[in-house]
Design an enzyme around this catalytic site. Sequence first.
Site, PDB file in Angstrom:
ATOM      1  N   ASP A  37      28.244  29.245  45.206  1.00 40.46           N
ATOM      2  CA  ASP A  37      27.914  30.663  45.389  1.00 40.46           C
ATOM      3  C   ASP A  37      26.416  30.756  45.691  1.00 40.46           C
ATOM      4  O   ASP A  37      25.603  30.166  44.970  1.00 40.46           O
ATOM      5  CB  ASP A  37      28.269  31.449  44.113  1.00 40.46           C
ATOM      6  CG  ASP A  37      28.301  32.953  44.348  1.00 40.46           C
ATOM      7  OD1 ASP A  37      27.278  33.492  44.814  1.00 40.46           O
ATOM      8  OD2 ASP A  37      29.328  33.570  44.061  1.00 40.46           O
ATOM      9  N   GLN A 101      35.033  43.426  43.292  1.00 43.22           N
ATOM     10  CA  GLN A 101      35.169  42.516  44.441  1.00 43.22           C
ATOM     11  C   GLN A 101      34.260  42.965  45.579  1.00 43.22           C
ATOM     12  O   GLN A 101      34.205  44.157  45.913  1.00 43.22           O
ATOM     13  CB  GLN A 101      36.638  42.490  44.923  1.00 43.22           C
ATOM     14  CG  GLN A 101      36.882  41.446  46.007  1.00 43.22           C
ATOM     15  CD  GLN A 101      38.362  41.319  46.398  1.00 43.22           C
ATOM     16  OE1 GLN A 101      39.203  42.115  45.967  1.00 43.22           O
ATOM     17  NE2 GLN A 101      38.671  40.326  47.206  1.00 43.22           N
ATOM     18  N   HIS A 107      39.380  34.748  46.083  1.00 39.29           N
ATOM     19  CA  HIS A 107      38.605  33.602  45.604  1.00 39.29           C
ATOM     20  C   HIS A 107      38.511  33.634  44.088  1.00 39.29           C
ATOM     21  O   HIS A 107      38.595  34.696  43.465  1.00 39.29           O
ATOM     22  CB  HIS A 107      37.197  33.579  46.213  1.00 39.29           C
ATOM     23  CG  HIS A 107      36.443  34.854  46.001  1.00 39.29           C
ATOM     24  ND1 HIS A 107      36.645  35.968  46.786  1.00 39.29           N
ATOM     25  CD2 HIS A 107      35.500  35.217  45.092  1.00 39.29           C
ATOM     26  CE1 HIS A 107      35.854  36.944  46.373  1.00 39.29           C
ATOM     27  NE2 HIS A 107      35.160  36.519  45.334  1.00 39.29           N
ATOM     28  N   PHE A 108      38.325  32.458  43.530  1.00 36.74           N
ATOM     29  CA  PHE A 108      38.072  32.309  42.095  1.00 36.74           C
ATOM     30  C   PHE A 108      36.620  31.894  41.906  1.00 36.74           C
ATOM     31  O   PHE A 108      36.124  31.027  42.624  1.00 36.74           O
ATOM     32  CB  PHE A 108      38.994  31.248  41.487  1.00 36.74           C
ATOM     33  CG  PHE A 108      40.409  31.725  41.297  1.00 36.74           C
ATOM     34  CD1 PHE A 108      40.822  32.232  40.070  1.00 36.74           C
ATOM     35  CD2 PHE A 108      41.324  31.670  42.333  1.00 36.74           C
ATOM     36  CE1 PHE A 108      42.119  32.680  39.880  1.00 36.74           C
ATOM     37  CE2 PHE A 108      42.630  32.120  42.153  1.00 36.74           C
ATOM     38  CZ  PHE A 108      43.034  32.627  40.929  1.00 36.74           C
TER      39      PHE A 108
END
Length: 144
Positions: A37, A101, A107-108
């Site tokens: 990320d 979100q 996605h996780f």
Amino acid sequence: MSLETIYDVDNIFAKIIRGEMACVKIEETNDTLAFMDVFPQSRGHCLVVHKNADATNLFDIKTESLGALVNMVQRIAKGVKDGLNPDGIRIAQFNGAPAGQTVFHLHFHIIPVYENRALAPHAGGSPADAALLEETAAKIRAAL
Ligand code: AMP
């Protein structure tokens, strides 16, 4: 955006999957991709996506595709655990903007938690240092 959002093929993660945008990759399989990320909430915050399911959220993906995704979440979380030695690990997954979100490709999140170190805000702040992301990804990769 509601839970009924139509999948946008040009969302950021779709571009990353197609190789049109860069990412700091941890590992890739035929069906899944794990990458860092860029606005991490903690050191080692990474994401896992399905590459072949155009799903905005958990309700769009075929049940039979979910297994590969969750297997990868567990594998990468183990890499984070063994490679970074955090005190805890949070797994998160947001459905719909009201739930937090911001990228509408399922996605996780795998978010390591370190005692006495507060998490940065979700999807905010400044991007992480690229070299530090690479170094962290290498540690996770080495532990897989
Ligand atoms: P969510 O808000 O659950 O949809 O999570 C989206 C996540 O994607 C956030 O944690 C962002 O920091 C992260 N993000 C946004 N753009 C990128 C990018 N180009 N590469 C990697 N992560 C990203």
